[in-house]
Design a protein around this motif. Structure first.
Motif, PDB file in Angstrom:
ATOM      1  N   ASP A   1     -28.601   5.060 -12.873  1.00  0.00           N
ATOM      2  CA  ASP A   1     -28.408   6.376 -12.039  1.00  0.00           C
ATOM      3  C   ASP A   1     -27.269   4.927 -10.519  1.00  0.00           C
ATOM      4  O   ASP A   1     -27.244   5.854  -9.320  1.00  0.00           O
ATOM      5  N   GLY A   2     -26.293   3.611 -11.330  1.00  0.00           N
ATOM      6  CA  GLY A   2     -25.390   4.017 -10.536  1.00  0.00           C
ATOM      7  C   GLY A   2     -25.913   2.677  -9.551  1.00  0.00           C
ATOM      8  O   GLY A   2     -24.644   2.066  -8.936  1.00  0.00           O
TER       9      GLY A   2
ATOM     10  N   MET B   1     -30.069   9.054 -15.832  1.00  0.00           N
ATOM     11  CA  MET B   1     -30.527   8.751 -17.479  1.00  0.00           C
ATOM     12  C   MET B   1     -31.875   7.495 -17.358  1.00  0.00           C
ATOM     13  O   MET B   1     -31.617   6.433 -17.176  1.00  0.00           O
ATOM     14  N   VAL B   2     -33.129   8.005 -17.758  1.00  0.00           N
ATOM     15  CA  VAL B   2     -34.130   7.312 -17.741  1.00  0.00           C
ATOM     16  C   VAL B   2     -34.634   6.841 -19.441  1.00  0.00           C
ATOM     17  O   VAL B   2     -34.280   7.898 -20.972  1.00  0.00           O
ATOM     18  N   ILE B   3     -34.347   5.642 -19.896  1.00  0.00           N
ATOM     19  CA  ILE B   3     -34.148   4.825 -21.040  1.00  0.00           C
ATOM     20  C   ILE B   3     -36.071   4.582 -21.589  1.00  0.00           C
ATOM     21  O   ILE B   3     -36.370   3.288 -20.647  1.00  0.00           O
ATOM     22  N   PRO B   4     -36.545   4.801 -22.480  1.00  0.00           N
ATOM     23  CA  PRO B   4     -38.088   4.438 -21.782  1.00  0.00           C
ATOM     24  C   PRO B   4     -38.004   3.602 -22.965  1.00  0.00           C
ATOM     25  O   PRO B   4     -37.325   2.683 -23.242  1.00  0.00           O
ATOM     26  N   PRO B   5     -39.097   2.229 -22.387  1.00  0.00           N
ATOM     27  CA  PRO B   5     -39.894   1.301 -23.041  1.00  0.00           C
ATOM     28  C   PRO B   5     -39.514   1.569 -24.504  1.00  0.00           C
ATOM     29  O   PRO B   5     -39.790   2.103 -24.850  1.00  0.00           O
TER      30      PRO B   5
ATOM     31  N   ILE C   1     -23.463   1.240 -13.332  1.00  0.00           N
ATOM     32  CA  ILE C   1     -23.359   2.382 -14.154  1.00  0.00           C
ATOM     33  C   ILE C   1     -24.262   3.571 -13.601  1.00  0.00           C
ATOM     34  O   ILE C   1     -25.334   3.537 -13.522  1.00  0.00           O
ATOM     35  N   PRO C   2     -23.773   4.468 -14.002  1.00  0.00           N
ATOM     36  CA  PRO C   2     -22.168   5.471 -13.812  1.00  0.00           C
ATOM     37  C   PRO C   2     -21.398   4.610 -12.458  1.00  0.00           C
ATOM     38  O   PRO C   2     -22.788   5.090 -11.209  1.00  0.00           O
ATOM     39  N   SER C   3     -20.366   4.642 -11.996  1.00  0.00           N
ATOM     40  CA  SER C   3     -19.243   3.979 -10.402  1.00  0.00           C
ATOM     41  C   SER C   3     -18.755   5.399 -10.781  1.00  0.00           C
ATOM     42  O   SER C   3     -17.314   5.466 -11.298  1.00  0.00           O
ATOM     43  N   TYR C   4     -18.648   5.430  -9.199  1.00  0.00           N
ATOM     44  CA  TYR C   4     -17.868   6.810  -8.485  1.00  0.00           C
ATOM     45  C   TYR C   4     -16.426   6.081  -8.143  1.00  0.00           C
ATOM     46  O   TYR C   4     -15.973   6.564  -7.257  1.00  0.00           O
TER      47      TYR C   4
END
Length: 297
Positions: free
Chosen positions: A186-187, A171-175, A205-208
């Motif tokens: 991305d974990g 999941m990319v959060i923009p500036p 986050i997230p972690s498996y």
């Protein structure tokens, strides 16, 4: 040493092996270990004091009502486990701020963490339901067994859920003004980059990983949502208890955004404050429902 004769060149076999670094690389300091978080330890110790006091008050000054014996003693167990959880947390914030390896202390922390999502939905339902129906009893029994087996299997066997679940897309959060550089979830470790830590059990986050807090806190959030739903739909629930359980859900849901924006230390300070308010509000309202005052015989 003072001879003007030129020094003879060493043979190829006698020359020292070249190091694979330049002068400036050699001067680069090694990454420091993660710094302790004293404010997190302090707030955890304050929670330990609060929860241990509530447990002692419940044990010495109250007796269960005949119809509430099970939720009364489950609540007592939950308070004791929560006290140990916050005490272990205070130790971890000082000795192992970003755990990357399994330890007895870390596993004890996760076990005591799991007591609330296992027990609290059962406690709230039995406290607010005068005579639970058969479907309710089946649901609570299933919840208790399922969450117990899930939490303990993840911790004891150190399961890797990536073998059973599909990968979560990054999941990319923009500036933005809050995150000028943006962020990719991305974990990888959110707080470990300054220490060359790619993954840790606390902020990845997230972690498996079964030893990561992420799957355990996911179950914790589901339990909080269920408890809030029960309180909202019950006509016997005191209003302060409703507000406390709403705050419990808000604290769980807001943890990741607060972690991403303000960092791990402020995240846990925020969560500890919400937990303190929630536990106090729950204690004040639920104890009269489960018990009657008086010294133990």
């Amino acid at each position: 040493f003072f001879s003007l004769q030129p020094r003879q060149k060493q043979n190829q076999s006698e020359q020292p092996a070249k190091r694979n670094m330049n002068f400036f690389t050699a001067l680069d300091p090694l990454p420091l270990p993660p710094a302790p978080r004293p404010t997190n330890s302090l707030t955890d110790l304050l929670l330990t004091l609060q929860l241990s006091t509530q447990s002692l008050v419940l044990f010495f000054r109250h007796r269960p009502l005949p119809s509430k014996v099970i939720p009364f003693y489950l609540y007592q167990i939950n308070l004791i486990s929560a006290t140990l959880f916050t005490f272990f947390g205070a130790l971890l914030h000082t000795t192992d701020p970003l755990p990357v390896e399994s330890s007895a202390l870390w596993k004890a922390f996760l076990v005591t963490l799991s007591s609330t999502p296992i027990l609290f939905p059962v406690i709230i339902t039995l406290a607010l339901t005068p005579s639970p129906s058969v479907p309710t009893k089946i649901f609570l029994s299933t919840w208790f067994l399922f969450t117990s087996i899930t939490h303990m299997s993840l911790i004891i066997f150190e399961l890797d859920l990536s073998l059973y679940l599909p990968p979560c897309p990054p999941m990319v959060i923009p500036p933005s003004s809050l995150l000028p550089s943006g962020l990719t979830i991305d974990g990888r470790s959110v707080s470990g980059a300054p220490y060359n830590i790619k993954e840790d059990y606390l902020t990845s986050i997230p972690s498996y990983s079964g030893l990561s807090v992420f799957p355990h806190c996911t179950i914790f959030t589901l339990a909080a949502l269920y408890c809030m739903f029960i309180s909202e739909t019950s006509n016997r629930c005191p209003q302060r208890l409703v507000y406390s359980l709403r705050l419990m859900v808000m604290g769980q849901v807001a943890m990741i955004p607060v972690l991403l924006v303000f960092g791990v230390e402020r995240c846990f300070d925020f969560w500890h404050v919400t937990v303190g308010l929630v536990m106090q509000g729950v204690f004040i309202e639920i104890v009269p429902i489960l018990s009657k005052g008086g010294k133990r015989e």
